[in-house]
Design an enzyme around this catalytic site. Sequence first.
Site, mmCIF file in Angstrom:
data_model
loop_
_atom_site.group_PDB
_atom_site.id
_atom_site.type_symbol
_atom_site.label_atom_id
_atom_site.label_comp_id
_atom_site.label_asym_id
_atom_site.label_seq_id
_atom_site.Cartn_x
_atom_site.Cartn_y
_atom_site.Cartn_z
ATOM 1 N N GLU A 78 -4.705 -6.046 -4.606
ATOM 2 C CA GLU A 78 -5.927 -5.507 -5.206
ATOM 3 C C GLU A 78 -6.130 -6.191 -6.544
ATOM 4 O O GLU A 78 -5.226 -6.829 -7.070
ATOM 5 C CB GLU A 78 -5.817 -3.988 -5.378
ATOM 6 N N HIS A 125 -8.075 -0.244 -8.303
ATOM 7 C CA HIS A 125 -8.655 0.427 -9.464
ATOM 8 C C HIS A 125 -9.860 1.255 -9.014
ATOM 9 O O HIS A 125 -11.009 0.959 -9.325
ATOM 10 C CB HIS A 125 -9.056 -0.610 -10.510
ATOM 11 N N SER A 129 -1.331 -1.502 -10.961
ATOM 12 C CA SER A 129 -1.934 -2.511 -11.825
ATOM 13 C C SER A 129 -0.831 -3.330 -12.483
ATOM 14 O O SER A 129 -0.056 -3.982 -11.795
ATOM 15 C CB SER A 129 -2.851 -1.847 -12.864
#
Length: 347
Positions: free
Chosen positions: A245, A315, A141
């Site tokens: 992502e 995630h 992330s």
Amino acid sequence: MDRRRFIGGTALTAALLPLIGMQGAAAAPRGRLLPPALNKGDTVGLVSPSSASSERLSLQLAREAMEALGLVVKTGEHYDARYGHLAGTDAERAGDLNAMFADKQVKAIVCVRGGSGAARLLPLLDYERIRANPKVLLGYSDITALHSAIQARTGLVTFHGQIGAGSWNRFNADQFERLFFKRELMNYQNVMDSKDELVPRRNRTLTLRGGVARGELIGGNLTVLTALAGSSYLPDFTGKILFLEDVEEAPYRIDRMFTTLKLMGALDKIAGFIFGECTDCKPGDGYGSLTLDQIFDDHILPLKIPAYRGAMIGHIREQFIVPVGGKVEMDADAGSFRLLEPVFSGV
């Protein structure tokens, strides 16, 4: 997701000179650099380079997970600090990272969580120290900012995967054991379970354009990666396999970020494309929205490169640990990619 801002000013610069040294003028990487292999019983450093943990239990869980994996834990001096939404000031968080890389006792560095704020640290990291003391760095992330900058400035292979306070379920723990302790040349192919469905629906991949491509992996979180556009903290995209992502981003924002990658010339340089999950990326109210399918059709298909989506990256509860900078072969028809070479020195 919070957008990142760098803090400047001559007063701050003067205060941070001992920490910064000469790394602000770091040269281009001198080739790919592999971290030493990890063993059970080694010491792992827990750091918080992004957002603060909202509960002390998260910090405890991160420690317990590392210990359950057979590692000894050493915490950064400010890993439980708070400065607004951040886990300490920029100088404190960067100082913890620099100290962990310099600490000969520490064999790996695991980020407690993501969130936002890691990009603020990039001018403060000691890249010469990192290159002189290569070691495993794990997180995802917001940690994409660290992966990208360290790859650009040092060539060190780092690892996009579960954070310390995240879910260390059987799948994630197995990924860790196989990659770091057993040093497997991993084959990353989704685990599908049909359960009571006639055909499997969970963890499905979708081929965008078939074919096989080879190259080094680059990427991570789309929002964080594109926020670095125009900076010196992005590695070269030429010949790379780009994996991406994201989470909680409306499709129009996803389209805007792919447009940024196109306009900066990054998409035209890559050899292959892998998209993981875009979790909770739903269109908002109004006149409708482009779908993710249409966004990939517009931005990826014209590249005429092997591409697929749906990889277990992002995630999600079960996720791959992906070596950023690792050399892989991807098969877009099979929806998989595999390591071609070891990602640790001395293996």
